[in-house]
Design a protein around this motif. Structure first.
Motif, PDB file in Angstrom:
ATOM      1  N   TYR A  15       0.796  -1.238   0.000  1.00  0.00           N
ATOM      2  CA  TYR A  15       0.000   0.000   0.000  1.00  0.00           C
ATOM      3  C   TYR A  15       0.822   1.279   0.000  1.00  0.00           C
ATOM      4  O   TYR A  15       0.284   2.351  -0.283  1.00  0.00           O
ATOM      5  CB  TYR A  15      -1.032   0.006   1.125  1.00  0.00           C
ATOM      6  N   TYR A  16       2.110   1.173   0.273  1.00  0.00           N
ATOM      7  CA  TYR A  16       2.943   2.381   0.170  1.00  0.00           C
ATOM      8  C   TYR A  16       3.076   2.798  -1.293  1.00  0.00           C
ATOM      9  O   TYR A  16       3.280   3.968  -1.584  1.00  0.00           O
ATOM     10  CB  TYR A  16       4.313   2.151   0.808  1.00  0.00           C
ATOM     11  N   ILE A  51      -2.557   5.827   3.299  1.00  0.00           N
ATOM     12  CA  ILE A  51      -1.958   4.849   4.232  1.00  0.00           C
ATOM     13  C   ILE A  51      -2.972   4.480   5.318  1.00  0.00           C
ATOM     14  O   ILE A  51      -3.200   3.305   5.601  1.00  0.00           O
ATOM     15  CB  ILE A  51      -0.635   5.376   4.833  1.00  0.00           C
ATOM     16  N   ASP A  52      -3.633   5.473   5.880  1.00  0.00           N
ATOM     17  CA  ASP A  52      -4.633   5.212   6.932  1.00  0.00           C
ATOM     18  C   ASP A  52      -5.759   4.324   6.411  1.00  0.00           C
ATOM     19  O   ASP A  52      -6.164   3.359   7.071  1.00  0.00           O
ATOM     20  CB  ASP A  52      -5.246   6.526   7.438  1.00  0.00           C
ATOM     21  N   ASN A  85      -5.727   2.223   3.973  1.00  0.00           N
ATOM     22  CA  ASN A  85      -5.243   0.861   3.719  1.00  0.00           C
ATOM     23  C   ASN A  85      -5.028   0.093   5.019  1.00  0.00           C
ATOM     24  O   ASN A  85      -5.316  -1.097   5.104  1.00  0.00           O
ATOM     25  CB  ASN A  85      -3.941   0.891   2.909  1.00  0.00           C
ATOM     26  N   GLU A  86      -4.514   0.805   6.028  1.00  0.00           N
ATOM     27  CA  GLU A  86      -4.212   0.103   7.286  1.00  0.00           C
ATOM     28  C   GLU A  86      -5.493  -0.311   8.016  1.00  0.00           C
ATOM     29  O   GLU A  86      -5.444  -1.090   8.958  1.00  0.00           O
ATOM     30  CB  GLU A  86      -3.274   0.942   8.154  1.00  0.00           C
ATOM     31  N   ARG A 113      -0.024  -4.165   8.611  1.00  0.00           N
ATOM     32  CA  ARG A 113       1.209  -3.378   8.428  1.00  0.00           C
ATOM     33  C   ARG A 113       2.395  -4.345   8.355  1.00  0.00           C
ATOM     34  O   ARG A 113       2.475  -5.290   9.142  1.00  0.00           O
ATOM     35  CB  ARG A 113       1.388  -2.441   9.618  1.00  0.00           C
ATOM     36  N   HIS A 137       9.453   0.440  11.175  1.00  0.00           N
ATOM     37  CA  HIS A 137       9.487  -0.737  10.306  1.00  0.00           C
ATOM     38  C   HIS A 137      10.104  -0.433   8.934  1.00  0.00           C
ATOM     39  O   HIS A 137      10.221  -1.321   8.103  1.00  0.00           O
ATOM     40  CB  HIS A 137       8.065  -1.300  10.137  1.00  0.00           C
TER      41      HIS A 137
END
Ligand code: TYD
Length: 210
Positions: A104-105, A122-123, A125-126, A131, A179
């Motif tokens: 997703y990045y 990002i939000d 997708n998470e 993650r 990460h």
């Protein structure tokens, strides 16, 4: 080294970066390495070969045409939802190591470069996608990336334009987190692979570096 080490819970390792950084080659070498030391590895890539992945590949080969940025973003999100449900989550539950070539990045950086807010992407997708334990951002000089794209294929996809990839790269530069590891893609393949293995060894508590 003992064979078939069983993990209680899997690990998710993602490789990201602009086109032409050698990500796919590195992903394959990393999978070979992890299998050679006894792990069960699932190799994935996004866009997938599923129905949404096919819509995406059509944009890549034929251009965006009348597909709106909103639709394009939705194609990538839908493709990933399917990938999480069908492949990623089950493999992690089975204690496997999932190596994924783009995640997703890429959506945050590539569709962010179309004008969407990368942080919101990002939000969003998470909310449904786990993650990664390790996220490699593989990045080198733009000239070298273009040289590799030219060498590797018949032509450039509709996303592989210098101005666009420059924007994408600038967004990749903004990502931060414990990460995330940035890896220089300009050195020879073996050297880049060593850098990746060192990080993966640290994650898994392995001593081997070859
Ligand atoms: P790529 O990994 O280059 O696939 P292939 O090697 O089959 O060409 O991915 C295709 C393109 O899709 C690449 O330019 C990056 C782009 N992409 C996005 O724009 N958003 C995303 O969420 C993903 C996963 C990829």
């Amino acid at each position: 080294m003992e064979k078939a080490m069983k993990l209680d819970r899997g690990y998710l390792i993602a490789l990201e970066g602009i086109d032409g950084t050698g990500k796919s080659t590195q992903c394959a070498l990393l999978a070979d390495y992890l299998e050679s030391v006894g792990y069960s590895v699932v190799r994935l890539r996004e866009p997938t070969q599923g129905v949404w992945g096919h819509k995406i590949r059509k944009i890549l080969t034929e251009g965006r045409g009348d597909v709106t940025p909103e639709e394009e973003l939705l194609f990538f999100i839908n493709d990933r939802k399917e990938d999480v449900e069908q492949n990623i989550a089950p493999a992690l539950e089975q204690g496997k190591i999932v190596l994924i070539d783009r995640y997703y990045y890429s959506t945050a950086a590539y569709q962010g470069a179309l004008g969407f807010d990368p942080v919101k992407i990002i939000d969003d997708n998470e909310a449904f996608a786990p993650r990664p334990n390790l996220l490699f951002i593989i990045q080198g000089s733009l000239d070298e990336s273009f040289r590799r794209i030219e060498q590797g294929r018949d032509g450039f996809s509709s996303f592989e334009k210098r101005g666009y990839l420059e924007k994408v790269r600038n967004i990749f530069d903004t990502f931060a987190g414990d990460h995330i590891r940035r890896i220089d893609s300009d050195p020879p393949v073996e050297e880049v692979q060593q850098a990746l293995r060192q990080e993966v060894n640290a994650l898994l508590g392995l001593k081997e570096t070859s």
